[in-house]
Design a protein around this motif. Structure first.
Motif, mmCIF file in Angstrom:
data_model
loop_
_atom_site.group_PDB
_atom_site.id
_atom_site.type_symbol
_atom_site.label_atom_id
_atom_site.label_comp_id
_atom_site.label_asym_id
_atom_site.label_seq_id
_atom_site.Cartn_x
_atom_site.Cartn_y
_atom_site.Cartn_z
ATOM 1 N N VAL A 54 0.776 8.175 -4.943
ATOM 2 C CA VAL A 54 -0.113 7.124 -4.440
ATOM 3 C C VAL A 54 -1.554 7.407 -4.867
ATOM 4 C CG1 VAL A 54 -1.100 6.197 -2.287
ATOM 5 C CG2 VAL A 54 1.383 6.467 -2.530
ATOM 6 N N MET A 55 -1.955 8.679 -4.768
ATOM 7 C CA MET A 55 -3.320 9.028 -5.128
ATOM 8 C C MET A 55 -3.412 9.535 -6.577
ATOM 9 S SD MET A 55 -5.858 11.196 -2.702
ATOM 10 C CE MET A 55 -6.984 10.198 -1.756
ATOM 11 N N TYR B 14 -0.159 14.675 2.777
ATOM 12 C CA TYR B 14 -0.357 13.413 3.494
ATOM 13 C C TYR B 14 0.397 12.329 2.735
ATOM 14 C CZ TYR B 14 -2.571 9.332 5.566
ATOM 15 O OH TYR B 14 -2.795 8.148 6.220
ATOM 16 N N HIS B 15 1.273 11.618 3.460
ATOM 17 C CA HIS B 15 2.034 10.565 2.792
ATOM 18 C C HIS B 15 1.773 9.195 3.390
ATOM 19 C CE1 HIS B 15 4.021 13.573 0.435
ATOM 20 N NE2 HIS B 15 4.515 14.164 1.503
ATOM 21 N N GLY B 16 0.830 9.112 4.341
ATOM 22 C CA GLY B 16 0.513 7.805 4.891
ATOM 23 C C GLY B 16 0.460 7.833 6.400
ATOM 24 N N GLY C 30 0.826 -1.204 0.000
ATOM 25 C CA GLY C 30 0.000 0.000 0.000
ATOM 26 C C GLY C 30 0.857 1.250 0.000
ATOM 27 N N GLY C 31 0.189 2.400 0.039
ATOM 28 C CA GLY C 31 0.878 3.674 -0.111
ATOM 29 C C GLY C 31 1.854 3.987 1.014
ATOM 30 N N SER C 32 1.436 3.791 2.253
ATOM 31 C CA SER C 32 2.324 4.117 3.380
ATOM 32 C C SER C 32 3.621 3.314 3.286
ATOM 33 C CB SER C 32 1.638 3.811 4.715
ATOM 34 O OG SER C 32 0.425 4.493 4.819
ATOM 35 N N LYS D 77 -2.961 2.519 -4.543
ATOM 36 C CA LYS D 77 -4.361 2.761 -4.950
ATOM 37 C C LYS D 77 -4.722 2.232 -6.342
ATOM 38 C CE LYS D 77 -4.814 6.619 -1.737
ATOM 39 N NZ LYS D 77 -5.790 6.303 -0.729
ATOM 40 N N ASP E 237 5.259 11.508 -4.434
ATOM 41 C CA ASP E 237 4.197 10.636 -3.930
ATOM 42 C C ASP E 237 3.038 10.698 -4.925
ATOM 43 O OD1 ASP E 237 2.008 9.524 -2.692
ATOM 44 O OD2 ASP E 237 2.367 10.453 -0.739
ATOM 45 N N GLU F 168 3.653 15.408 -2.996
ATOM 46 C CA GLU F 168 2.651 14.822 -3.891
ATOM 47 C C GLU F 168 2.672 15.651 -5.178
ATOM 48 O OE1 GLU F 168 -1.348 14.039 -1.887
ATOM 49 O OE2 GLU F 168 -0.269 15.126 -0.361
#
Ligand SMILES: Cc1ncc(COP(=O)(O)O)c(C=O)c1O
Length: 444
Positions: free
Chosen positions: A244-245, A133-135, A99-101, A271, A242, A208
């Motif tokens: 992730v999103m 937010y990075h996790g 996962g992202g974290s 994600k 980042d 991000e």
């Protein structure tokens, strides 16, 4: 519903999801919800894609799990090759996580390892940005600058993490400067922070590419990341993006940074990588880092039991094949444009909508009490949660979040639907959102 389950909101009585059907989720009472946010920008193919389901079944029938300390596996190798095939220049390796974290933790630790391998042990600082937010794990939470999410855990967070301003033109750009001047000003905060900490003591800068739910789909101003890249290069600092999103096609290109014309040293993904069919994250690693490790210890000093899980990688291979073979990124751009126009048409003059922004199918509306002054609603109203609950009553899943202004005040509503969205879904989404705002914003 069992009392044994420990959940995020202890007093919430959530419906039980029992079925996925294209862009809809169905609960145990048969109620259908239009998935307007892919959960949290996860479900890029919706909820019932046949190719992905078959790929997972076939993989589990053949091989459910093998530990990477003993074996490689085919889907993991295929997925790595697929991700690297069109990765930004210099990114040559893919490392898998759950996962992202975990992807962020891997980036932070590999950054540190790189400087040990290259004889620069004094490089220990990580610089991130406010309101990112990075996790949720300790390292990722430390790198993030979301005041609200950090507050309780502050004494436990890494002391070698520091933060500069976000690039957030709606709230940060002054009237006497252009977007380019604003971008230069906030990017230059990185140089000032590096000098303040000691110009050879910083290991990495993390951001991000397009900020997700904490700010509400905020894209950088043109030139911002080129300046950031220049500063990182000048001071020998690694750049971690980042995505992730915002990555894996959500903004209309597979990697969001393609639109910035730069290549980082790491890209963190999760994600949309496996589209929610199974949990999976990845870290793309730059050749510079890889070569240093190869020439040094020749060991990645990091790892998890489920790294490169065969079934999760098989799901992601199928998701990415589906996105590519159906040219769904073209649909992201087309539907994203249509959705943004429809949102502007319906909410552009709404007294409580201050800004409508984002790229591709990664859009957000920022809510304000007063459009002229941009004053946010009182945090005690709990508006984000009210909107989430009301939207679900109306059969819509959207992703409202509080804390845009200072970690507490300011709400945005993120819209990040599946890439298979069609015109009629755009109309349905806007209609349901409109009703939701009429029912909730009157309390403001
Ligand atoms: C930008 C960003 N990075 C990292 C994460 C952490 O990912 P995960 O929840 O999969 O650990 C998230 C989660 O929302 C995110 O939005």
């Amino acid at each position: 519903m069992t009392k044994a389950l420990y959940r995020h909101s202890l007093d919430s009585n959530f419906p039980v999801a029992v079925k996925g059907d294209g862009v809809y989720l169905v609960d145990a009472n048969g109620k259908r919800y239009l998935d307007g946010s892919g959960g949290a920008a996860v479900s890029c193919l919706g909820h019932s894609n046949a190719r992905v389901r078959e790929a997972i079944h076939a993989q589990i029938d053949a091989l459910a799990f093998s530990h990477t300390r003993f074996f490689s596996n085919e889907p993991m190798e295929r997925l790595a090759a697929e991700l690297i095939s069109d990765a930004p220049e210099g990114l040559t390796k893919a490392w898998f996580t759950c996962g992202g974290s975990e992807s962020i933790e891997a980036a932070l630790k590999l950054s540190r390892q790189y400087f040990i391998e290259t004889g620069q042990p004094q490089r220990r600082h990580i610089i991130g940005r406010m309101q990112s937010y990075h996790g949720t794990t300790s390292g990722a939470l430390s790198a993030g600058g979301n005041i609200g999410r950090r507050a309780v855990f502050e004494p436990l967070l890494l002391s070698a993490t520091h933060h500069i301003s976000a690039c957030f033109p709606y709230r940060g750009q002054r009237e006497d400067e252009t977007a380019a001047q604003y971008g230069q000003r906030v990017a230059d905060e990185l140089e000032a922070k590096i000098i303040e900490l000691g110009s050879d003591t910083v290991a990495a800068f993390i951001a991000e590419t397009v900020v997700g739910s904490t700010l509400g789909c905020v894209a950088p101003v043109p030139g911002y990341f080129r300046r950031i890249r220049e500063i990182c290069d000048r001071y020998g600092v690694l750049l971690i993006l980042d995505e992730v999103m915002c990555g894996m096609g959500r903004t209309g290109t597979r990697y969001a940074c393609e639109q910035e014309g730069i290549a980082p040293d790491f890209i963190a993904l999760a994600k949309g990588l496996a589209g929610g069919y199974l949990p999976l994250g990845a870290l793309l690693v730059g050749d510079k880092v890889h070569k240093a490790i190869e020439a040094g210890s020749n060991v990645v000093m990091h790892g998890h039991t489920f790294t490169g899980h065969p079934a999760a990688c098989a799901a992601a291979v199928a998701v990415q094949e589906e996105v590519r073979s159906r040219d769904l990124l073209a649909n992201v751009r087309k539907m994203g444009g249509m959705l943004k126009s429809a949102l502007s048409e319906h909410f552009g003059n709404h007294p409580n909508v201050g800004d409508i922004r984002g790229r591709g199918l990664f859009l957000a509306l920022e809510l304000v009490k007063d459009r002229r002054t941009k004053e946010p609603f009182d945090a005690s109203l709990g508006l984000a949660e009210r909107i989430r609950v009301q939207a679900m009553q109306n059969g819509l899943i959207c992703y409202p979040m509080g804390g845009v202004v200072d970690g507490k005040r300011g709400e945005n509503v993120m819209i990040a639907p599946p890439f298979i969205f069609e015109e009629q879904h755009v109309f349905e989404l806007v209609d349901k959102l409109h009703r939701t705002f009429e029912q909730t914003l009157k309390y403001g």
